[in-house]
Scaffold this active site. Structure first.
Site, mmCIF file in Angstrom:
data_model
loop_
_atom_site.group_PDB
_atom_site.id
_atom_site.type_symbol
_atom_site.label_atom_id
_atom_site.label_comp_id
_atom_site.label_asym_id
_atom_site.label_seq_id
_atom_site.Cartn_x
_atom_site.Cartn_y
_atom_site.Cartn_z
ATOM 1 N N GLU A 183 0.673 -1.370 -0.139
ATOM 2 C CA GLU A 183 -0.132 -0.131 -0.081
ATOM 3 C C GLU A 183 0.861 1.306 -0.031
ATOM 4 O O GLU A 183 0.918 2.026 0.980
ATOM 5 C CB GLU A 183 -0.900 0.001 1.144
ATOM 6 C CG GLU A 183 -2.189 -0.915 1.268
ATOM 7 C CD GLU A 183 -2.907 -0.637 2.581
ATOM 8 O OE1 GLU A 183 -2.415 -0.221 3.438
ATOM 9 O OE2 GLU A 183 -4.152 -0.971 2.409
ATOM 10 N N GLU A 377 -5.707 -7.311 -1.068
ATOM 11 C CA GLU A 377 -6.090 -7.467 0.291
ATOM 12 C C GLU A 377 -7.640 -7.206 0.164
ATOM 13 O O GLU A 377 -8.217 -6.053 -0.515
ATOM 14 C CB GLU A 377 -5.492 -6.275 1.242
ATOM 15 C CG GLU A 377 -4.216 -6.868 1.830
ATOM 16 C CD GLU A 377 -3.879 -5.570 2.669
ATOM 17 O OE1 GLU A 377 -4.784 -4.773 3.500
ATOM 18 O OE2 GLU A 377 -2.575 -5.383 2.640
HETATM 19 C C1 BGP Z 1 -4.018 -2.393 5.244
HETATM 20 C C2 BGP Z 1 -2.819 -3.021 5.528
HETATM 21 C C3 BGP Z 1 -2.590 -4.271 6.486
HETATM 22 C C4 BGP Z 1 -3.818 -4.535 7.423
HETATM 23 C C5 BGP Z 1 -5.251 -4.080 6.481
HETATM 24 C C6 BGP Z 1 -6.449 -4.007 7.607
HETATM 25 O O1 BGP Z 1 -3.889 -0.918 5.298
HETATM 26 O O2 BGP Z 1 -1.888 -3.514 4.726
HETATM 27 O O3 BGP Z 1 -1.564 -4.304 7.055
HETATM 28 O O4 BGP Z 1 -3.893 -4.725 8.511
HETATM 29 O O5 BGP Z 1 -5.091 -2.782 6.207
HETATM 30 O O6 BGP Z 1 -6.433 -2.764 8.531
HETATM 31 P P1 BGP Z 1 -6.551 -3.051 10.140
HETATM 32 O O7 BGP Z 1 -5.580 -4.138 10.456
HETATM 33 O O8 BGP Z 1 -6.150 -1.748 10.337
HETATM 34 O O9 BGP Z 1 -8.056 -3.446 10.102
#
Ligand code: BGP
Length: 477
Positions: A183, A377
């Site tokens: 990201e 993701e």
């Molecule tokens: C993205 C990241 C991940 C992740 C996901 C979910 O921004 O690349 O590492 O964890 O989001 O976010 P969160 O864990 O804050 O719910």
């Protein structure tokens, strides 16, 4: 057209643990768990020097969840066994920079770290699971932050190249898909995690520092692609952004213009550079307005032009609203806060659930870049409950998957070249945004709470069986 690969992902800092003695301290290791309050996320995401010193001495007796992760280092073989049972085609994980190079500037890597990743790559190969490798997912060795000022310094490109050269040389042959940075647009919203910049005690980050740091990551990405091509590695290289799928709040022309501009700067900018090879036109007025002056060389700009990415990928969790009105009701989302959309429901964390937005995003991304697309993701964060009989009932996650998968298949019918779908946090891991364990995404439950209590034993959730069956069905065609 190729069939879609179905996968799952973790990230080293959120999953591995194994902090004591085995790895150097990195930016994520400095982030404490703070019980949910309105500004807890900002406080643990944008660290000041004071917070960092507190983390180093641990005087305040806080819990630092990334040091424990899901104790992946201890459960590695069992976890990979579970992934094989699940039947995923592809596993996305990342290498911890500070496990290989604890301070980031050593000439020789740490042997324990090398042996750990040998285990990871070999176990996956043995189980026939393809690899999507995130070379760097947020965590930056703390020494690079403190001694070199993080990615602001051109020297950090050289340190990253030492790391990436070692990774490509030792494990490059194992990898199908490479991603130099997770990201990348997070550097803009979350400069501590994204580009290793310490938050000033007073006021905000300097835009010049943030965009200079991003420029250095672009160059590091291009140089890594160059290196891999010279080494003739078979894997392909991608770039990744977080996608927000903006809607205008109203049909007011100003709202629609705001949408275009928000998308440009917040979402497309980094991928435009990495995929098209040049800085987009709209950044010139943005830089002027915000007094951003970048130090770029001819050679760097030439590298960006020549070594663009082969595929594009993005994270997608929820959609957002663009509006010129400042007083709408706000809700959270991945990296950004947005206005509430009356047509959508949201998760406990306020992230608005929008499967159709995923189809829209796939179409927009493919239309803009004309390169194979990977959803690197996606998933649903919820506070699942482990029942006394060892089951976890997560129908809400199954619903989320079902609806989002249906939209992916529709996008494929639209003609989008979707190559893979990767479910986020396939095994429960620490949340990157809020540092909680309670925000779970996995189809595998990890028995630990947000303060690190528990035995970290693994349990299959109801969604495990559902995803497994879905993948089997897809394979039958
Ligand atoms: C993205 C990241 C991940 C992740 C996901 C979910 O921004 O690349 O590492 O964890 O989001 O976010 P969160 O864990 O804050 O719910």
């Amino acid at each position: 057209m190729d069939t879609i690969l179905w996968g799952g992902a973790t990230a080293s800092s959120q999953y591995e643990g194994g902090f004591d003695g085995e790895k150097g301290m990195d930016t994520q290791d400095c982030r404490p768990y703070l019980p949910r309050t309105s500004n807890a996320t900002t406080e643990t995401r944008l660290l000041t020097n004071e917070r960092i010193q507190q983390a180093k001495t641990n005087e305040a007796g806080l819990f630092y969840p990334f040091r424990k992760g899901s104790r992946g280092v201890d459960f590695l073989e069992e976890d990979i066994q579970l992934l094989q049972e699940l039947g995923i085609d592809l596993y996305r994980f990342s290498i911890s920079w500070s496990r290989l190079f604890p301070k980031g500037d050593e000439l020789v890597p740490n042997e324990a770290g090398v042996l750990y990743y040998d285990r990871v790559f070999n176990s996956l190969k043995e189980k026939n699971i393809k690899i999507f490798l995130t070379m760097n997912h947020y965590a930056v060795p703390l020494n690079i932050v403190e001694t070199y000022d993080g990615w602001k310094n051109k020297e950090t490109i050289e340190l990253y190249m030492r790391f990436s050269e070692f990774v490509l040389d030792r494990w490059g042959e194992y990898v199908e898909y490479f991603l130099p940075f997770n990201e990348i647009n997070a550097g803009y919203f979350s400069p501590f995690n994204g580009v290793g910049l310490i938050k000033p005690e007073q006021g905000n980050y300097s835009f010049t520092d943030v965009f200079q740091s991003l420029h250095h990551q672009f160059v590091a990405s291009a140089r890594t692609i160059k290196l891999a091509r010279e080494m003739k590695l078979k894997g392909t290289f991608g770039s990744m952004i977080s996608c927000f799928c903006y809607y205008p709040l109203t049909p007011k022309p100003e709202d629609n213009l705001k949408l275009v501009q928000d998308e440009q700067v917040n979402q497309w900018f980094c991928m435009d550079v990495l995929s098209k090879g040049t800085y987009p036109y709209y950044m010139t007025p943005f830089f002027e307005k915000n007094q951003v002056v970048l130090d770029t060389t001819e050679e760097e700009l030439e590298l960006l032009k020549t070594y663009t990415c082969d595929f594009v990928s993005f994270s997608y969790y929820s959609s957002s609203i663009a509006t010129t009105e400042e007083d709408g009701k706000q809700t959270a989302g991945n990296l950004v806060v947005t206005t509430k959309n009356p047509y959508l429901k949201a998760s406990e964390w306020g992230w608005q659930i929008d499967p159709v937005g995923l189809r829209t995003t796939l179409n927009k991304v493919y239309d803009r870049y004309d390169k194979p697309v990977i959803i690197s993701e996606n998933g649903f964060g919820a506070n699942d409950v482990l029942e006394v009989d060892g089951t976890i009932k997560d129908p809400y996650r199954i619903d989320y998957f079902e609806q989002h998968f249906a939209e992916i298949l529709k996008a494929k019918t639209d003609g989008v070249d979707v190559r893979a779908y990767i479910a986020w946090g396939i095994i429960d891991i620490v949340s990157a945004g809020s540092c909680e364990m309670a925000k779970r995404y996995g189809v595998v439950y990890v028995d630990a709470d947000s303060e690190g209590n528990g035995d970290y034993k693994r349990y299959k959730k109801q969604s495990f069986d559902w995803y497994k069956e879905f993948i089997e069905e897809q394979k039958k065609g």
